[in-house]
Design an enzyme around this catalytic site. Structure first.
Site, PDB file in Angstrom:
ATOM      1  N   GLU A 139     128.303  98.714 105.362  1.00  0.00           N
ATOM      2  CA  GLU A 139     128.699  99.607 106.451  1.00  0.00           C
ATOM      3  C   GLU A 139     127.437 100.219 107.035  1.00  0.00           C
ATOM      4  O   GLU A 139     126.495 100.497 106.303  1.00  0.00           O
ATOM      5  CB  GLU A 139     129.587 100.762 105.963  1.00  0.00           C
ATOM      6  CG  GLU A 139     131.003 100.379 105.660  1.00  0.00           C
ATOM      7  CD  GLU A 139     131.209 100.185 104.170  1.00  0.00           C
ATOM      8  OE1 GLU A 139     130.331 100.618 103.382  1.00  0.00           O
ATOM      9  OE2 GLU A 139     132.228  99.593 103.784  1.00  0.00           O
ATOM     10  N   TYR A 197     120.350  93.809 110.536  1.00  0.00           N
ATOM     11  CA  TYR A 197     121.470  93.030 109.994  1.00  0.00           C
ATOM     12  C   TYR A 197     121.826  91.853 110.908  1.00  0.00           C
ATOM     13  O   TYR A 197     122.110  90.758 110.438  1.00  0.00           O
ATOM     14  CB  TYR A 197     122.683  93.937 109.757  1.00  0.00           C
ATOM     15  CG  TYR A 197     122.384  95.111 108.844  1.00  0.00           C
ATOM     16  CD1 TYR A 197     121.509  94.968 107.764  1.00  0.00           C
ATOM     17  CD2 TYR A 197     122.942  96.369 109.062  1.00  0.00           C
ATOM     18  CE1 TYR A 197     121.208  96.039 106.934  1.00  0.00           C
ATOM     19  CE2 TYR A 197     122.650  97.440 108.239  1.00  0.00           C
ATOM     20  CZ  TYR A 197     121.776  97.270 107.173  1.00  0.00           C
ATOM     21  OH  TYR A 197     121.478  98.333 106.360  1.00  0.00           O
TER      22      TYR A 197
END
Ligand SMILES: CC(C)(COP(=O)(O)OP(=O)(O)OC[C@H]1O[C@@H](n2cnc3c(N)ncnc32)[C@H](O)[C@@H]1OP(=O)(O)O)[C@@H](O)C(=O)NCCC(=O)NCCS
Length: 169
Positions: free
Chosen positions: A128, A140
């Protein structure tokens, strides 16, 4: 066709010169220094201590190579914390010292975590990230993670949403 060496040099960045190893309790103070510089609401030392006690949790450190260490400067420049549960790697936290960013060290630590997971049977990586954290979102995405959902008000400190991201291995 193989790329000519001058072409590949233009595309590939050299791997950062750091050592990677698991954290021990002796590293706690250095790790906390990076954590405090990286986050407005840092984890407590107690939370790091707990991670070191869980079998399913791994904390990997990036350290300056021995040849570049100075007696008065801490050698820890970043860390990643992940859990390995069944076939899933869950990334809990990753941070790099502000003076060592954009040198590929965050990416290197993430790749190490993913590889360790793969070697131990994982087929999926989850995490998250705060919706406003453009640096982490960039990291990411660079690694191939894709957003799969939003958890509203996930971060209670500021009521910020989390973006849930996954990487299939
Ligand atoms: C997010 C963080 C860990 C990235 O570490 P880093 O070592 O600077 O990242 P890298 O140098 O390995 O970056 C690899 C790639 O990720 C992307 N990226 C990294 N930082 C970025 C930024 N600030 N903005 C956009 N993209 C970024 C880029 O694609 C980058 O490749 P490039 O430099 O060739 O463009 C670091 O900025 C940090 O510690 N931030 C504070 C803590 C934090 O928010 N952690 C994440 C919690 S979910």
């Amino acid at each position: 066709m193989r790329a000519r060496s001058e072409d590949s040099q233009a595309v590939l960045k050299p791997a950062p010169l750091v050592e990677v190893r698991r954290m021990t309790l002796a590293d706690l103070e250095d790790v906390m220094a990076v954590e405090r510089l990286a986050f407005k609401n840092p984890w407590s030392a107690e939370l790091f201590r707990r991670e070191l006690m869980h079998d399913w949790s791994t904390v990997l450190l990036a350290l300056r190579p021995a040849s570049e260490r100075q007696a008065d400067a801490p050698s820890v420049i970043g860390f990643v914390i992940f859990w390995l549960v069944h076939d899933e790697v869950h990334i809990l936290n990753v941070a790099i010292h502000p003076t060592a960013r954009r040198q590929g060290i965050g990416r290197l630590l993430m790749v190490e975590a993913i590889e360790l997971g793969r070697l131990n049977g994982a087929s999926l990586v989850t995490l998250e990230v705060r919706r406003s954290n453009l640096g982490a979102l960039g990291l990411y995405r660079n690694l191939g993670f894709r957003p799969v959902g939003i958890r509203p008000n996930y971060y209670v400190d500021e009521g910020e949403d989390a973006v849930v991201m996954i990487l299939d291995m």
